[in-house]
Design a protein around this motif. Structure first.
Motif, PDB file in Angstrom:
ATOM      1  N   THR A   1     -15.085  -5.982 -41.497  1.00  0.00           N
ATOM      2  CA  THR A   1     -13.943  -6.827 -41.812  1.00  0.00           C
ATOM      3  C   THR A   1     -12.932  -6.787 -40.684  1.00  0.00           C
ATOM      4  O   THR A   1     -12.660  -5.723 -40.121  1.00  0.00           O
ATOM      5  CB  THR A   1     -13.284  -6.365 -43.124  1.00  0.00           C
ATOM      6  OG1 THR A   1     -14.275  -6.283 -44.147  1.00  0.00           O
ATOM      7  CG2 THR A   1     -12.209  -7.340 -43.558  1.00  0.00           C
ATOM      8  N   SER A   2     -12.392  -7.937 -40.340  1.00  0.00           N
ATOM      9  CA  SER A   2     -11.412  -8.030 -39.259  1.00  0.00           C
ATOM     10  C   SER A   2     -10.439  -9.159 -39.576  1.00  0.00           C
ATOM     11  O   SER A   2     -10.552  -9.830 -40.599  1.00  0.00           O
ATOM     12  CB  SER A   2     -12.115  -8.284 -37.921  1.00  0.00           C
ATOM     13  OG  SER A   2     -12.845  -9.509 -37.982  1.00  0.00           O
ATOM     14  N   ARG A   3      -9.493  -9.353 -38.679  1.00  0.00           N
ATOM     15  CA  ARG A   3      -8.544 -10.462 -38.788  1.00  0.00           C
ATOM     16  C   ARG A   3      -8.759 -11.415 -37.614  1.00  0.00           C
ATOM     17  O   ARG A   3      -9.017 -10.986 -36.493  1.00  0.00           O
ATOM     18  CB  ARG A   3      -7.104  -9.951 -38.752  1.00  0.00           C
ATOM     19  CG  ARG A   3      -6.733  -9.033 -39.912  1.00  0.00           C
ATOM     20  CD  ARG A   3      -6.236  -9.806 -41.104  1.00  0.00           C
ATOM     21  NE  ARG A   3      -5.737  -8.916 -42.157  1.00  0.00           N
ATOM     22  CZ  ARG A   3      -5.020  -9.328 -43.181  1.00  0.00           C
ATOM     23  NH1 ARG A   3      -4.707 -10.601 -43.302  1.00  0.00           N
ATOM     24  NH2 ARG A   3      -4.621  -8.477 -44.111  1.00  0.00           N
ATOM     25  N   ASP A   4      -8.657 -12.734 -37.876  1.00  0.00           N
ATOM     26  CA  ASP A   4      -8.770 -13.692 -36.791  1.00  0.00           C
ATOM     27  C   ASP A   4      -7.398 -13.957 -36.182  1.00  0.00           C
ATOM     28  O   ASP A   4      -6.406 -13.309 -36.528  1.00  0.00           O
ATOM     29  CB  ASP A   4      -9.439 -14.992 -37.261  1.00  0.00           C
ATOM     30  CG  ASP A   4      -8.618 -15.752 -38.293  1.00  0.00           C
ATOM     31  OD1 ASP A   4      -7.409 -15.429 -38.471  1.00  0.00           O
ATOM     32  OD2 ASP A   4      -9.167 -16.669 -38.920  1.00  0.00           O
ATOM     33  N   GLU A   5      -7.323 -14.944 -35.264  1.00  0.00           N
ATOM     34  CA  GLU A   5      -6.075 -15.199 -34.555  1.00  0.00           C
ATOM     35  C   GLU A   5      -4.953 -15.698 -35.471  1.00  0.00           C
ATOM     36  O   GLU A   5      -3.770 -15.626 -35.128  1.00  0.00           O
ATOM     37  CB  GLU A   5      -6.304 -16.222 -33.433  1.00  0.00           C
ATOM     38  CG  GLU A   5      -6.726 -17.616 -33.887  1.00  0.00           C
ATOM     39  CD  GLU A   5      -8.226 -17.737 -34.139  1.00  0.00           C
ATOM     40  OE1 GLU A   5      -8.703 -18.875 -34.308  1.00  0.00           O
ATOM     41  OE2 GLU A   5      -8.917 -16.690 -34.149  1.00  0.00           O
ATOM     42  N   ASN A   6      -5.329 -16.212 -36.657  1.00  0.00           N
ATOM     43  CA  ASN A   6      -4.336 -16.660 -37.635  1.00  0.00           C
ATOM     44  C   ASN A   6      -4.077 -15.629 -38.724  1.00  0.00           C
ATOM     45  O   ASN A   6      -3.460 -15.937 -39.749  1.00  0.00           O
ATOM     46  CB  ASN A   6      -4.779 -17.980 -38.260  1.00  0.00           C
ATOM     47  CG  ASN A   6      -4.863 -19.105 -37.246  1.00  0.00           C
ATOM     48  OD1 ASN A   6      -3.962 -19.272 -36.431  1.00  0.00           O
ATOM     49  ND2 ASN A   6      -5.953 -19.854 -37.286  1.00  0.00           N
TER      50      ASN A   6
END
Length: 358
Positions: free
Chosen positions: A37-42
């Motif tokens: 799990t990660s976060r994108d640019e938004n």
């Protein structure tokens, strides 16, 4: 949810302090659902499984849990599930959606689903609840659940297969989501009348309906998801959900407003084509001898009784000539919810008979 085996402990998704990806260690029989799990640019939440990616809105962080089983992973609203579990004494409630994998075509019987794609091993699909899963005794919990549910269409658009062995399903359906989302006029833009009619048939076909016209039956027989088991005359339109009913009504309107040739306006000799279509259930014998164009105009007649205007000049002029007609509602403002049970059922029959003639 079927096959509820090897259910794992619920995993809270992405607390606000999360800044890096993490791995979920899965049992051997649930390795399909191992994830990072990660976060994108938004700042949206990206959950990457071995063959599929699910992106959730950033606002879901800390509010949603994930439950992994053998052939599916489900996403729940934490507070609704906690409250309902405490109240009922067993795990229950809060379901937002599930991502499932199957080697069968059993999902076609589900009331609300979306096919994501196919691999050489099987099919990934998303399943959605059709009843209220929120905890209703607490306003804050109830409102938070529905704020999440409002994002489901966005989530649907951000579920993708990520492996190269994808078998495309784009040609399997005219509209993959006509059973799970409301179509718009933009979705129909560029389609021919035959394609719109086949998209209507596709909704019936999902519920195993057979077809009278041989080429239509052959079309659906060629689809991997289709299983025709119900004769046309035995088909019950009540099996359709709210999305399907609304989408059929939208497509019927499109057939009227699109610029197709029609001689029906010149063929009617009386005030009504089918005077009883708003007060009684029609039968196939009532429609005997009508052409496909006349059947379409009979559908328009049902709408015209409720004051609907029409985009096509010849259709509008036809109804303007009727003493009973008062056109007050623009086509784009017309609400099909004004139709009564007779009218809704009769429109379906008129479409079926029209399809058999076309």
């Amino acid at each position: 949810m079927k096959k509820n085996l090897f259910t794992r402990t619920l995993l809270t998704l992405l607390c606000l302090c999360l800044t890096a990806a993490f791995s979920l260690t899965a049992l051997a029989d649930t390795s399909r659902w191992e994830a990072t799990t990660s976060r994108d640019e938004n700042n949206n939440i990206c959950i990457d499984f071995p063959e599929i990616q699910v992106v959730l809105p950033s606002s879901w962080g800390g509010k949603v849990q994930m439950n992994i089983s053998t052939d599916y992973v489900s996403f729940y609203h934490i507070d609704s599930r906690t409250a309902l579990t405490e109240e009922l004494g067993f795990d229950n409630g809060g379901h937002l959606f599930s991502i499932c994998f199957t080697t069968e075509e059993d999902y076609v019987d589900l009331p609300s689903y979306m096919v994501i794609g196919k691999t050489t091993e099987g099919t990934y699909y998303a399943e959605f609840p059709t009843d209220v899963q929120a905890y209703t005794e607490d306003t804050d919990i109830y409102d938070e659940y529905f704020s999440l549910a409002d994002d489901i269409d966005w989530v649907k658009a951000n579920i993708t297969l990520t492996i190269e062995t994808i078998l495309t399903v784009d040609t399997e359906y005219i509209f993959t989501d006509s059973a799970t989302s409301y179509l718009t006029e933009d979705d129909l833009a560029g389609l021919t009348a035959d394609e719109v009619q086949m998209a209507i048939n596709e909704i019936y076909a999902r519920h195993h309906r057979k077809f009278l016209k041989e080429d239509v039956q052959a079309y659906f027989d060629a689809k991997s998801w289709y299983s025709g088991t119900i004769e046309a005359e035995d088909f019950d339109i009540n099996v359709m959900n709210v999305y399907e009913s609304a989408n059929i009504n939208l497509m019927v309107e499109y057939l009227d407003t699109h610029d197709f040739d029609s001689d029906a306006a010149d063929s009617a000799d009386s005030e009504y084509i089918l005077e009883q279509s708003s007060t009684a259930y029609l039968t196939t014998s009532d429609l005997a001898g009508l052409t496909a164009d006349e059947l379409q105009m009979a559908i328009n007649e049902i709408y015209a009784r409720h004051g609907r205007k029409f985009n096509k000049d010849s259709v509008q002029e036809y109804f303007n000539s009727k003493s009973w007609y008062v056109g007050t509602v623009e086509p784009e403002d017309f609400d099909t919810n004004v139709l009564n049970t007779y009218e809704t059922t009769n429109i379906t029959l008129l479409l079926e008979v029209k399809e058999a003639l076309s």
